[in-house]
Write a protein that holds these residues in place. Structure first.
Motif, PDB file in Angstrom:
ATOM      1  N   ARG A   1       4.413  -6.826   0.558  1.00 34.14           N
ATOM      2  CA  ARG A   1       3.671  -7.670   1.494  1.00 34.14           C
ATOM      3  C   ARG A   1       3.672  -9.104   1.004  1.00 34.14           C
ATOM      4  NH1 ARG A   1      -1.337  -5.154   2.662  1.00 34.14           N
ATOM      5  NH2 ARG A   1      -0.346  -3.300   1.814  1.00 34.14           N
ATOM      6  N   ILE A   2       3.476 -10.013   1.938  1.00 33.40           N
ATOM      7  CA  ILE A   2       3.217 -11.404   1.579  1.00 33.40           C
ATOM      8  C   ILE A   2       1.777 -11.469   1.111  1.00 33.40           C
ATOM      9  CG2 ILE A   2       3.110 -13.775   2.401  1.00 33.40           C
ATOM     10  CD1 ILE A   2       5.150 -12.957   4.569  1.00 33.40           C
ATOM     11  N   ALA A   3       1.581 -11.738  -0.174  1.00 31.54           N
ATOM     12  CA  ALA A   3       0.241 -11.807  -0.732  1.00 31.54           C
ATOM     13  C   ALA A   3      -0.407 -13.154  -0.478  1.00 31.54           C
ATOM     14  CB  ALA A   3       0.284 -11.512  -2.233  1.00 31.54           C
ATOM     15  N   GLY A   4       0.402 -14.182  -0.269  1.00 32.43           N
ATOM     16  CA  GLY A   4      -0.149 -15.505   0.003  1.00 32.43           C
ATOM     17  C   GLY A   4       0.894 -16.414   0.617  1.00 32.43           C
TER      18      GLY A   4
ATOM     19  N   GLU B   1      -6.009  -6.829  -1.421  1.00 30.52           N
ATOM     20  CA  GLU B   1      -4.912  -5.886  -1.629  1.00 30.52           C
ATOM     21  C   GLU B   1      -4.352  -5.344  -0.331  1.00 30.52           C
ATOM     22  OE1 GLU B   1      -4.008  -1.838  -4.244  1.00 30.52           O
ATOM     23  OE2 GLU B   1      -6.051  -2.563  -3.999  1.00 30.52           O
ATOM     24  N   ARG B   2      -5.187  -5.187   0.705  1.00 31.89           N
ATOM     25  CA  ARG B   2      -4.739  -4.598   1.971  1.00 31.89           C
ATOM     26  C   ARG B   2      -4.413  -5.652   3.030  1.00 31.89           C
ATOM     27  NH1 ARG B   2      -8.772  -1.388  -0.154  1.00 31.89           N
ATOM     28  NH2 ARG B   2      -8.257   0.823  -0.382  1.00 31.89           N
ATOM     29  N   TYR B   3      -4.485  -6.915   2.660  1.00 28.75           N
ATOM     30  CA  TYR B   3      -4.325  -7.981   3.660  1.00 28.75           C
ATOM     31  C   TYR B   3      -3.031  -8.750   3.434  1.00 28.75           C
ATOM     32  CZ  TYR B   3      -9.039  -6.642   4.876  1.00 28.75           C
ATOM     33  OH  TYR B   3     -10.132  -5.923   5.266  1.00 28.75           O
ATOM     34  N   GLY B   4      -3.060 -10.060   3.518  1.00 28.51           N
ATOM     35  CA  GLY B   4      -1.821 -10.817   3.458  1.00 28.51           C
ATOM     36  C   GLY B   4      -1.010 -10.583   4.718  1.00 28.51           C
ATOM     37  N   CYS B   5       0.237 -10.157   4.539  1.00 26.52           N
ATOM     38  CA  CYS B   5       1.101  -9.795   5.683  1.00 26.52           C
ATOM     39  C   CYS B   5       2.011  -8.680   5.219  1.00 26.52           C
ATOM     40  CB  CYS B   5       1.914 -11.001   6.140  1.00 26.52           C
ATOM     41  SG  CYS B   5       3.154 -10.614   7.421  1.00 26.52           S
ATOM     42  N   PHE B   6       1.863  -7.479   5.787  1.00 25.49           N
ATOM     43  CA  PHE B   6       2.660  -6.354   5.327  1.00 25.49           C
ATOM     44  C   PHE B   6       3.674  -5.914   6.379  1.00 25.49           C
ATOM     45  CE2 PHE B   6      -1.322  -4.358   6.939  1.00 25.49           C
ATOM     46  CZ  PHE B   6      -0.815  -3.487   7.886  1.00 25.49           C
ATOM     47  N   PRO B   7       4.792  -5.344   5.913  1.00 26.97           N
ATOM     48  CA  PRO B   7       5.779  -4.826   6.859  1.00 26.97           C
ATOM     49  C   PRO B   7       5.327  -3.491   7.426  1.00 26.97           C
ATOM     50  CG  PRO B   7       6.483  -4.358   4.610  1.00 26.97           C
ATOM     51  CD  PRO B   7       5.209  -5.163   4.501  1.00 26.97           C
ATOM     52  N   MET B   8       5.560  -3.316   8.716  1.00 31.06           N
ATOM     53  CA  MET B   8       5.315  -2.025   9.364  1.00 31.06           C
ATOM     54  C   MET B   8       6.668  -1.356   9.568  1.00 31.06           C
ATOM     55  SD  MET B   8       2.346  -2.993  12.179  1.00 31.06           S
ATOM     56  CE  MET B   8       3.325  -4.279  12.985  1.00 31.06           C
ATOM     57  N   VAL B   9       6.929  -0.306   8.816  1.00 34.97           N
ATOM     58  CA  VAL B   9       8.221   0.374   8.854  1.00 34.97           C
ATOM     59  C   VAL B   9       8.058   1.735   8.169  1.00 34.97           C
ATOM     60  CG1 VAL B   9       9.011  -0.678   6.666  1.00 34.97           C
ATOM     61  CG2 VAL B   9      10.700  -0.004   8.377  1.00 34.97           C
ATOM     62  N   PRO B  10       8.637   2.816   8.657  1.00 33.26           N
ATOM     63  CA  PRO B  10       9.561   2.918   9.791  1.00 33.26           C
ATOM     64  C   PRO B  10       8.894   3.156  11.141  1.00 33.26           C
ATOM     65  CG  PRO B  10       9.494   5.000   8.603  1.00 33.26           C
ATOM     66  CD  PRO B  10       8.589   4.054   7.855  1.00 33.26           C
TER      67      PRO B  10
ATOM     68  N   HIS C   1       2.856   1.191   1.663  1.00 29.43           N
ATOM     69  CA  HIS C   1       2.304   1.960   0.549  1.00 29.43           C
ATOM     70  C   HIS C   1       3.313   2.126  -0.593  1.00 29.43           C
ATOM     71  CE1 HIS C   1      -1.106   2.866   3.030  1.00 29.43           C
ATOM     72  NE2 HIS C   1      -0.399   3.560   3.892  1.00 29.43           N
ATOM     73  N   THR C   2       4.473   1.507  -0.468  1.00 30.22           N
ATOM     74  CA  THR C   2       5.596   1.782  -1.350  1.00 30.22           C
ATOM     75  C   THR C   2       5.875   0.604  -2.272  1.00 30.22           C
ATOM     76  OG1 THR C   2       6.589   3.194   0.359  1.00 30.22           O
ATOM     77  CG2 THR C   2       8.040   2.413  -1.378  1.00 30.22           C
ATOM     78  N   ALA C   3       6.301   0.888  -3.493  1.00 26.07           N
ATOM     79  CA  ALA C   3       6.811  -0.156  -4.387  1.00 26.07           C
ATOM     80  C   ALA C   3       8.279  -0.415  -4.031  1.00 26.07           C
ATOM     81  CB  ALA C   3       6.686   0.268  -5.843  1.00 26.07           C
ATOM     82  N   TRP C   4       8.602  -1.665  -3.702  1.00 26.18           N
ATOM     83  CA  TRP C   4       9.954  -2.045  -3.329  1.00 26.18           C
ATOM     84  C   TRP C   4      10.693  -2.593  -4.553  1.00 26.18           C
ATOM     85  CZ3 TRP C   4      11.326  -3.558   2.195  1.00 26.18           C
ATOM     86  CH2 TRP C   4      10.413  -3.013   3.122  1.00 26.18           C
ATOM     87  N   ARG C   5      12.005  -2.521  -4.510  1.00 24.36           N
ATOM     88  CA  ARG C   5      12.853  -3.055  -5.572  1.00 24.36           C
ATOM     89  C   ARG C   5      13.269  -4.481  -5.228  1.00 24.36           C
ATOM     90  NH1 ARG C   5      18.521  -3.238  -6.735  1.00 24.36           N
ATOM     91  NH2 ARG C   5      18.961  -2.354  -4.663  1.00 24.36           N
ATOM     92  N   THR C   6      13.170  -5.379  -6.192  1.00 22.55           N
ATOM     93  CA  THR C   6      13.655  -6.748  -5.994  1.00 22.55           C
ATOM     94  C   THR C   6      15.166  -6.755  -6.181  1.00 22.55           C
ATOM     95  OG1 THR C   6      11.567  -7.659  -6.824  1.00 22.55           O
ATOM     96  CG2 THR C   6      13.467  -9.134  -6.759  1.00 22.55           C
ATOM     97  N   VAL C   7      15.884  -7.026  -5.100  1.00 23.57           N
ATOM     98  CA  VAL C   7      17.352  -7.074  -5.147  1.00 23.57           C
ATOM     99  C   VAL C   7      17.815  -8.410  -5.721  1.00 23.57           C
ATOM    100  CG1 VAL C   7      19.476  -6.946  -3.781  1.00 23.57           C
ATOM    101  CG2 VAL C   7      17.517  -5.481  -3.207  1.00 23.57           C
ATOM    102  N   ARG C   8      17.239  -9.494  -5.208  1.00 22.61           N
ATOM    103  CA  ARG C   8      17.512 -10.815  -5.762  1.00 22.61           C
ATOM    104  C   ARG C   8      16.432 -11.767  -5.286  1.00 22.61           C
ATOM    105  NH1 ARG C   8      21.164 -11.052  -1.308  1.00 22.61           N
ATOM    106  NH2 ARG C   8      20.883 -12.952  -0.066  1.00 22.61           N
ATOM    107  N   ALA C   9      16.232 -12.829  -6.042  1.00 19.82           N
ATOM    108  CA  ALA C   9      15.250 -13.843  -5.674  1.00 19.82           C
ATOM    109  C   ALA C   9      15.658 -15.165  -6.301  1.00 19.82           C
ATOM    110  CB  ALA C   9      13.856 -13.442  -6.132  1.00 19.82           C
ATOM    111  N   ASP C  10      15.607 -16.235  -5.501  1.00 17.56           N
ATOM    112  CA  ASP C  10      15.792 -17.574  -6.032  1.00 17.56           C
ATOM    113  C   ASP C  10      14.639 -18.438  -5.556  1.00 17.56           C
ATOM    114  OD1 ASP C  10      16.437 -18.296  -3.404  1.00 17.56           O
ATOM    115  OD2 ASP C  10      18.599 -18.223  -3.766  1.00 17.56           O
ATOM    116  N   ARG C  11      14.804 -19.726  -5.501  1.00 15.44           N
ATOM    117  CA  ARG C  11      13.674 -20.600  -5.193  1.00 15.44           C
ATOM    118  C   ARG C  11      13.177 -20.444  -3.767  1.00 15.44           C
ATOM    119  NH1 ARG C  11      12.795 -25.773  -3.273  1.00 15.44           N
ATOM    120  NH2 ARG C  11      15.023 -26.089  -2.904  1.00 15.44           N
ATOM    121  N   THR C  12      14.077 -20.229  -2.785  1.00 13.64           N
ATOM    122  CA  THR C  12      13.670 -20.220  -1.380  1.00 13.64           C
ATOM    123  C   THR C  12      14.022 -18.940  -0.634  1.00 13.64           C
ATOM    124  OG1 THR C  12      15.751 -21.277  -0.694  1.00 13.64           O
ATOM    125  CG2 THR C  12      13.886 -22.734  -1.225  1.00 13.64           C
TER     126      THR C  12
END
Length: 275
Positions: free
Chosen positions: A37-40, A53-62, A96-107
């Motif tokens: 989720r987007i925490a901030g 913990e339950r707020y921010g912006c979370f993905p709804m899937v599947p 409810h799931t822990a996601w894997r970080t595939v890649r991340a840069d500045r933007t």
């Protein structure tokens, strides 16, 4: 729909594991271990999203919103999902799931997780974040690892109702409103849009387009090529504008099949300007 998803705010997970993107004075904070989720989302000194913990912006899937009694059909095969918003299953398993970080840069950042129990079909979900100084674009892809299955994808942002001035104003023009039954599910009848307060799904055949305005502070425009949006403004602290690929209970009423040659892909953009 979202009425039962407003759990009491609790402390957010440790921020050390968050992924942070920046563009100018805009900071996006993503919590991959807390449902990706987007925490901030901070614009200058202003935090746009309700914290917790339950707020921010979370993905709804599947799936998005409520699935009736936690049951859905795939052809002649019936499946039972956990009932976590009795008597229904709500908002999918991704949050409810822990996601894997595939890649991340500045933007830009990319995350994924494997669909597994309690979802009955193997698959891969990918979420992409792209940040600029005046917009955030988010994308979700759902692929099957085997058999075809119905699925939905969308986002559930909790925007702060008040940013220190006047309360937010929500403006949109919908083609129709999904009539809501006593069980909070669409009845299948489309009606003329009604005035709020809302915990309702609206149809926008030309794509989702909703504007939130905090007078004298910020304007945020939520757009998506998808045709459904749930608007929820019954909570004192926050309002929700949820672009999604189908209506609540859509696994049953408007199934969109993910096949080996046709993944589900959805995207939404949150663009802002300072007033």
């Amino acid at each position: 729909m979202t009425k039962n998803s407003g759990d009491p705010a609790v402390a957010a997970p440790a921020e050390a594991k968050d992924v942070r993107l920046t563009a100018g004075d805009v900071e996006l904070r993503i919590a991959p271990e807390n449902g990706c989720r987007i925490a901030g989302l901070r614009i200058g000194d202003t935090e746009l999203l309700r914290q917790g913990e339950r707020y921010g912006c979370f993905p709804m899937v599947p799936w998005c919103g409520r699935t009736a009694n936690g049951r859905f059909m795939n052809g002649a095969v019936s499946h039972q999902l956990p009932v976590d918003s009795p008597p229904h299953a709500i908002h999918g398993t991704g949050r409810h799931t822990a996601w894997r970080t595939v890649r991340a840069d500045r933007t830009e950042a990319v995350f994924s997780y494997e669909l597994t129990e309690p979802w009955p079909y193997p698959g891969l979900v990918t979420q992409i974040f792209e940040l600029t100084e005046d917009a955030l674009t988010v994308r979700i892809g759902v692929e099957t690892r085997g058999d075809s299955f119905p699925a939905q994808a969308g986002w559930h942002p909790w925007f702060n109702r008040n940013l220190g001035g006047a309360d937010v104003r929500i403006d949109f023009t919908a083609g129709w409103q999904e009539e809501r039954g006593e069980d909070h599910l669409p009845t299948g009848r489309r009606i003329d849009p009604r005035s709020g307060p809302w915990d309702d799904c609206f149809g926008m055949p030309d794509g989702v387009d909703v504007t939130l305005t905090w007078p004298g502070q910020l304007e945020v425009r939520v757009t998506s090529r998808e045709q459904w949006v749930v608007v929820y403004d019954e909570q004192a602290e926050a309002v929700c504008v949820e672009p999604q690929s189908g209506p609540p209970n859509g696994l049953n009423t408007q199934p969109r099949l993910v096949t080996p040659i046709d993944p589900l892909e959805a995207a939404a953009t949150f663009a802002w300007r300072r007033l």
